[in-house]
Scaffold this active site. Structure first.
Site, mmCIF file in Angstrom:
data_model
loop_
_atom_site.group_PDB
_atom_site.id
_atom_site.type_symbol
_atom_site.label_atom_id
_atom_site.label_comp_id
_atom_site.label_asym_id
_atom_site.label_seq_id
_atom_site.Cartn_x
_atom_site.Cartn_y
_atom_site.Cartn_z
ATOM 1 N N SER A 290 123.819 -9.372 78.211
ATOM 2 C CA SER A 290 124.119 -8.117 79.158
ATOM 3 C C SER A 290 124.503 -6.801 78.505
ATOM 4 O O SER A 290 123.953 -6.184 77.703
ATOM 5 C CB SER A 290 124.763 -8.827 80.235
ATOM 6 N N ASP A 301 117.699 1.598 68.994
ATOM 7 C CA ASP A 301 116.606 2.549 69.186
ATOM 8 C C ASP A 301 116.778 3.859 68.717
ATOM 9 O O ASP A 301 116.029 4.372 68.168
ATOM 10 C CB ASP A 301 116.220 2.393 70.735
ATOM 11 N N LYS A 315 119.827 -11.298 78.923
ATOM 12 C CA LYS A 315 119.914 -10.788 80.267
ATOM 13 C C LYS A 315 119.777 -9.418 80.480
ATOM 14 O O LYS A 315 120.796 -8.707 80.140
ATOM 15 C CB LYS A 315 121.428 -11.303 80.622
#
Length: 423
Positions: A290, A301, A315
């Site tokens: 999460s 990224d 998740k």
């Protein structure tokens, strides 16, 4: 239709907030009347035929609970104690064992034990399946019921029956405690290299990380930082955004998509950047879930950190707590979140840039060796320089580092990054 059934449908409509068919928006799908008739028929059969009397309030609450549990492993109907327990968890103090759990194939699966709690000290690991709680089989038990059974007064004992991998079931006895989760801790690994551990994302985690970075940089030049998100089950979304923001000065961190207008959110970094350009390695594993995956995905990224370890939990959904008017609440999955490049983490997880399995080093005995400088009559260095003495880590440092192979590899990578930066 009998009067009882008509009354049951009317009550159900009020409980669920459903408008009569003729009053619905024209674009909305009509109510499935056949299924509603089946529901009321089942309700009436239970009322009249079940071996013991069950009041209507209990039946309706059970229906609501089942409706939420049938959606996904993370949506739930929270009764007053469970609602309060969820609020306590986000503030960092609650009673129990210190486990973040989910549901899988009818059993309770450990997502992650929380640091410095009865669960972590007992050696419970991510991926363990809980098959019994105090000799009560959990097969078919709701997730919230299982959580309530594991909670209890500090000092009381509980026995969990676990299955690890393909092994045989085994029992672990634990003593419940008041869980006071310390969200962030830091330490110096070697001069210039620091370690920042986040155990859970609580309301104040972002502030704690910023204070920790300030404290570390005030001690001297920081050549590299290891952020440890292993076995971090997640927590508050906003705190994850704040932690990522501490290492980014602009650009997208995460965005969410859902059916409701207010579930379409985008979170961007601010210009404040206490992490500056300090080389950063982030450790993750199967217990990183999460909010942990939001941080790791954003930094990966944006090219801000090297992600090391093993695949994360996966998740990628956002749960919104919707309070009801009777001290109860719905914990409802309302959106999916996406990394800056548009990746959905749901059921996929974050794949590390460098895959490093959990392991432990075993040092070989020191080998007797001779160098040129040890030979009798050797020529001296033409520059008149003596061989430098390498710093050897203290015995405690060596033992701790050897016991955590992933951390050891992260530190070595940071050292390598600094060598190439200095050339």
């Amino acid at each position: 239709m009998t009067a009882v059934r008509k009354l049951s449908i009317a009550c159900l409509s009020l409980v669920l907030g459903i408008l009569p068919v003729q009053a619905q928006d024209r674009d909305a799908a009509p109510l499935p009347l056949n299924e509603l008739r089946t529901f009321t028929e089942v309700l009436e059969r239970i009322r009249t035929s079940y071996v013991e009397p069950v009041d209507d309030a209990t039946l309706l609450e059970n229906a609501i609970r089942g409706m939420l549990e049938g959606l996904d492993p993370h949506s739930a109907y929270l009764e007053p104690e469970a609602f309060q327990g969820l609020q306590d968890t986000t503030t960092g103090q609650f009673g129990g064992l210190g486990l973040e759990v989910g549901q899988e194939d009818g059993f309770i699966k450990v997502i992650s034990p929380i640091d410095d709690t009865p669960a972590s000290r007992a050696g419970i690991e991510p991926g363990d399946l809980i098959v019994k709680i105090d000799d009560h089989p959990v097969k078919g038990m709701s997730l919230m019921d299982a959580v309530e059974r594991m909670r209890g007064p500090a000092g009381s004992k509980i026995t969990l029956t676990l299955v690890r991998g393909t092994g045989r079931p085994f029992d672990i006895e634990l003593e419940r405690a008041v869980i006071k989760v310390r969200s962030v801790r830091t330490e110096t690994l070697e001069p210039g290299y620091a370690y920042l551990r986040i155990t859970q994302f609580q309301n104040n985690t972002g502030d704690e990380v910023r204070r920790s970075l300030k404290s570390l940089t005030e001690k001297g030049e920081l050549k590299g930082l290891v952020m440890d998100l292993r076995n971090n089950p997640g927590g508050v979304l906003q705190s994850a955004v704040e932690v990522a923001d501490a290492f980014l000065s602009d650009g997208l961190i995460v965005y969410t998509k859902g059916r409701l207008a207010n579930s379409e959110l985008r979170f961007n970094a601010t210009s404040a950047n206490p992490g500056k350009d300090i080389p950063l390695v982030v450790l993750i594993n199967g217990g990183s879930a999460s909010a942990s995956e939001i941080v790791a995905g954003a930094l990966q990224d944006r090219g801000r950190a090297v992600i090391m370890g093993t695949d994360s939990f996966g998740k990628g959904s956002v749960q919104t707590v919707l309070p009801l008017n009777n001290d109860r609440a719905l914990k409802l999955t309302t959106a999916l979140y996406y990394t800056p490049s548009g990746r959905s983490i749901q059921a996929q997880g974050i794949v590390p840039d460098i895959h490093v399995e959990r392991a432990q080093l075993t040092r070989s005995a020191d080998e007797a060796s001779y160098r040129e400088a040890d030979l009798l009559g050797h020529l001296n260095n033409i520059n008149g320089e003596e061989r430098p003495t390498l710093r050897k880590p203290a015995t405690g440092e060596t033992a701790e580092r050897d016991a955590d192979y992933q951390l050891n590899q992260a530190l070595n990578l940071l050292k390598g990054l600094n060598i190439t930066r200095g050339r």
